[in-house]
Enzyme design. Structure first.
Site, PDB file in Angstrom:
ATOM      1  N   SER A  98      45.003  43.503  35.245  1.00  0.00           N
ATOM      2  CA  SER A  98      44.302  43.685  33.974  1.00  0.00           C
ATOM      3  C   SER A  98      43.989  42.323  33.360  1.00  0.00           C
ATOM      4  CB  SER A  98      45.173  44.487  32.999  1.00  0.00           C
ATOM      5  OG  SER A  98      44.596  44.537  31.714  1.00  0.00           O
ATOM      6  N   TYR A 133      52.870  46.141  27.390  1.00  0.00           N
ATOM      7  CA  TYR A 133      51.968  46.548  28.481  1.00  0.00           C
ATOM      8  C   TYR A 133      51.412  45.315  29.189  1.00  0.00           C
ATOM      9  CZ  TYR A 133      47.637  47.918  30.758  1.00  0.00           C
ATOM     10  OH  TYR A 133      46.605  48.082  31.677  1.00  0.00           O
TER      11      TYR A 133
END
Length: 223
Positions: free
Chosen positions: A135, A147
């Site tokens: 990501s 996250y």
């Protein structure tokens, strides 16, 4: 001989799009997720090239069994796309939910490790390819993002695994997207990256000649 791709998180979004794109590119696809009904629909759509396996990828024994079933069905394992992942409902550390962190870390980190551990003996046989979903959050520091920290692990692990696999001519690639319009978000994001964009990146990485190892593909929305 037709090659085989093993995909986790294959019931929707990036995983489902990648299954369709890989099958179109003449790959067999082994599809893993907990949502058996959705997997069956995608497998039926793809046809004989697809195998649907209901699997909780945080269960190491279940992942090992799924790898075995895939090899038994298609004869070999040539590539893996460790795509399953999740986020949390509360941002930040102070206001975060440790129970959600526990669930997220097991899926975003341990499931990737379990998948790699189970698949590498088969990938070694085929000089295969391990691909994992990272990501933009794993490249940037985002305020209080647990996250994001899991994705930093993914990026670091992918680089380390690439060096390990290089010893036997295997390859590892991390796919690093910005915001993607998937069920990960509660509201549609039509102007952002689409699952098909990520799927095309996976197929591109898989299609490289033996002399080329793409270590990372970083994609951002064009709006």
């Amino acid at each position: 001989m037709t090659k085989t791709l093993f995909i986790t998180g294959a019931s929707s979004g990036i995983g489902a799009a990648t299954a369709r794109a890989a099958a179109k590119a003449a790959w067999n696809v082994s599809l893993l997720a907990r949502s058996k009904d959705k997997l069956d629909e995608i497998a039926e759509e793809i046809g004989d090239r697809a195998l649907a396996i209901e699997c909780d990828v945080t269960d190491r024994a279940a992942v090992e069994a799924a790898v075995g079933t895939t090899v038994e069905t298609f004869g070999a394992l040539d590539a893996v796309f460790a795509n399953a992942g999740t986020g949390t409902s509360k941002a930040g550390v102070e206001q975060g939910d440790p129970d959600e962190w526990h669930t997220m870390i097991h899926l975003n980190i341990m499931a990737v490790l379990y998948t790699a551990h189970a698949a590498l003996p088969e990938l070694r046989k085929t000089k295969g390819h391990f691909i994992v979903t990272g990501s933009k959050a794993g490249r940037d520091h985002l305020k209080g993002s647990v996250y994001g920290a899991t994705k930093w692990f993914v990026h670091g692990f992918a680089g380390n695994l690439a060096e390990e696999m290089r010893e036997w001519n295997g390859r590892c690639t991390v796919i690093s997207p910005g915001m993607v319009d998937t069920p990960f978000f509660e509201e549609p994001k039509p102007g952002k990256l689409q699952p098909e964009d990520i799927a095309d990146a996976v197929v591109f990485a898989l299609g490289q000649r033996e002399t080329s190892a793409i270590r990372e593909i970083h994609l951002m929305p064009n709006d």
